[in-house]
Design a protein around this motif. Structure first.
Motif, short mmCIF file in Angstrom:
data_model
loop_
_atom_site.label_atom_id
_atom_site.label_comp_id
_atom_site.label_asym_id
_atom_site.label_seq_id
_atom_site.Cartn_x
_atom_site.Cartn_y
_atom_site.Cartn_z
N ILE A 51 0.84 -1.21 0.00
CA ILE A 51 0.00 0.00 0.00
C ILE A 51 0.87 1.25 0.00
CG2 ILE A 51 -1.62 1.36 1.41
CD1 ILE A 51 -2.91 -0.95 -0.13
N TYR A 52 1.94 1.24 0.80
CA TYR A 52 2.84 2.39 0.83
C TYR A 52 3.44 2.63 -0.55
CZ TYR A 52 6.76 5.42 1.71
OH TYR A 52 7.65 6.46 1.64
N LYS A 53 3.97 1.59 -1.16
CA LYS A 53 4.62 1.73 -2.47
C LYS A 53 3.63 2.15 -3.55
CE LYS A 53 8.36 -1.55 -1.66
NZ LYS A 53 8.90 -2.87 -2.01
N GLN A 54 2.42 1.64 -3.48
CA GLN A 54 1.42 1.92 -4.51
C GLN A 54 0.83 3.32 -4.39
OE1 GLN A 54 -1.77 -0.91 -4.47
NE2 GLN A 54 -2.68 -0.15 -6.34
N HIS A 55 0.60 3.79 -3.16
CA HIS A 55 -0.17 5.03 -2.99
C HIS A 55 0.58 6.18 -2.31
CE1 HIS A 55 -3.90 3.27 -4.40
NE2 HIS A 55 -3.61 2.20 -3.68
N TYR A 56 1.58 5.89 -1.49
CA TYR A 56 2.15 6.97 -0.67
C TYR A 56 3.63 7.25 -0.91
CZ TYR A 56 -2.26 6.40 1.73
OH TYR A 56 -3.60 6.31 2.01
N MET A 57 4.33 6.36 -1.55
CA MET A 57 5.78 6.51 -1.70
C MET A 57 6.15 7.79 -2.44
SD MET A 57 8.58 3.69 -2.86
CE MET A 57 8.33 3.65 -4.61
N ASP A 58 5.42 8.13 -3.47
CA ASP A 58 5.74 9.32 -4.26
C ASP A 58 4.82 10.49 -3.95
OD1 ASP A 58 7.82 8.01 -5.59
OD2 ASP A 58 6.43 7.12 -7.03
N SER A 59 4.08 10.41 -2.86
CA SER A 59 3.17 11.50 -2.51
C SER A 59 3.78 12.34 -1.39
CB SER A 59 1.81 10.94 -2.07
OG SER A 59 1.87 10.47 -0.75
N SER A 60 3.14 13.44 -1.10
CA SER A 60 3.60 14.30 -0.01
C SER A 60 2.85 14.00 1.29
CB SER A 60 3.42 15.77 -0.39
OG SER A 60 2.04 16.02 -0.62
N ILE A 61 2.05 12.96 1.29
CA ILE A 61 1.29 12.59 2.49
C ILE A 61 2.23 11.90 3.49
CG2 ILE A 61 -0.60 11.15 3.39
CD1 ILE A 61 -1.96 11.53 0.64
N PRO A 62 2.31 12.41 4.71
CA PRO A 62 3.16 11.75 5.71
C PRO A 62 2.58 10.38 6.07
CG PRO A 62 2.02 13.64 6.67
CD PRO A 62 1.68 13.62 5.22
N CYS A 63 3.46 9.43 6.32
CA CYS A 63 3.05 8.07 6.67
C CYS A 63 3.73 7.63 7.96
CB CYS A 63 3.43 7.08 5.57
SG CYS A 63 2.54 7.34 4.04
N MET A 64 2.99 6.87 8.74
CA MET A 64 3.54 6.27 9.95
C MET A 64 3.20 4.80 9.93
SD MET A 64 2.68 9.19 12.75
CE MET A 64 3.84 8.56 13.92
N VAL A 65 4.13 3.99 10.40
CA VAL A 65 3.92 2.54 10.49
C VAL A 65 3.73 2.20 11.96
CG1 VAL A 65 4.93 0.28 10.06
CG2 VAL A 65 5.30 2.13 8.42
N VAL A 66 2.68 1.45 12.24
CA VAL A 66 2.36 1.06 13.61
C VAL A 66 2.34 -0.45 13.71
CG1 VAL A 66 0.58 1.14 15.41
CG2 VAL A 66 1.04 3.16 14.02
N ALA A 67 3.06 -0.96 14.70
CA ALA A 67 3.13 -2.40 14.96
C ALA A 67 2.12 -2.75 16.03
CB ALA A 67 4.54 -2.78 15.40
N SER A 68 0.98 -3.31 15.62
CA SER A 68 -0.06 -3.63 16.59
C SER A 68 0.22 -4.94 17.30
CB SER A 68 -1.43 -3.69 15.89
OG SER A 68 -1.51 -4.83 15.08
N LYS A 69 -0.52 -5.16 18.37
CA LYS A 69 -0.37 -6.34 19.22
C LYS A 69 1.06 -6.43 19.78
CE LYS A 69 -4.03 -8.88 16.93
NZ LYS A 69 -4.39 -10.12 16.23
#
Length: 158
Positions: A51-69
């Motif tokens: 999802i990151y590579k497809q939609h957010y990698m080249d965008s200016s939208i900040p992304c955060m990765v969360v490790a649940s559980k």
């Protein structure tokens, strides 16, 4: 609600089901993307990475990765690299641990970090221009110090 710069802000979360695909680019539009994976499921992070590579990698939208559980033992993800390596490679903050069972300060802090990223996306900017400016500034400082040292050495010889 979360506190950002001593102001109460509302954080509106929208969960995207992993069974549904983003149909168009506007489906991925947001102020901040939170990519959450299950640390106990070895296939979970692979979806976040795609999802990151497809939609957010080249965008200016900040992304955060969360490790649940985060309260459960972490299993090795079957993606080509670990989540931490992926984040480092793509200049994202390291994965943030989260547990819904014990809402300690670390887990609650994620909401504040998401709000900060949404309000101040320029602070999350991962483009290379900031790195380039830093290198130029440091290079200029080194040249200035060396120039001054050479000037003082010649001045002493006179």
């Amino acid at each position: 609600t979360v506190q950002v710069s001593n102001q109460e802000k509302f954080l509106i979360l929208y969960e995207v089901d992993v069974e549904t695909e983003f149909l168009k680019a506007s489906d991925a539009a947001c102020d901040v993307a939170c990519l959450m994976y299950d640390t106990n499921n070895p296939h979970s992070f692979d979806y976040c990475a795609s999802i990151y590579k497809q939609h957010y990698m080249d965008s200016s939208i900040p992304c955060m990765v969360v490790a649940s559980k985060a309260d459960l033992p972490e299993v090795r993800q079957l993606h080509g690299m670990t989540p931490a390596e992926f984040c480092y490679k793509h200049r994202l903050p390291p994965p943030l641990p989260f547990s819904g069972l014990s809402l300690d300060s670390t887990s609650k802090n994620i909401y504040t970090k998401l709000a900060w990223a949404a309000m101040f996306p320029h602070l999350n900017d991962s483009n290379m221009s900031n790195t380039f400016r830093l290198k130029v500034t440091l290079g200029a400082a080194v040249v200035t110090v060396l120039g001054f040292a050479i000037y003082r050495a010649f001045a002493r010889q006179k």
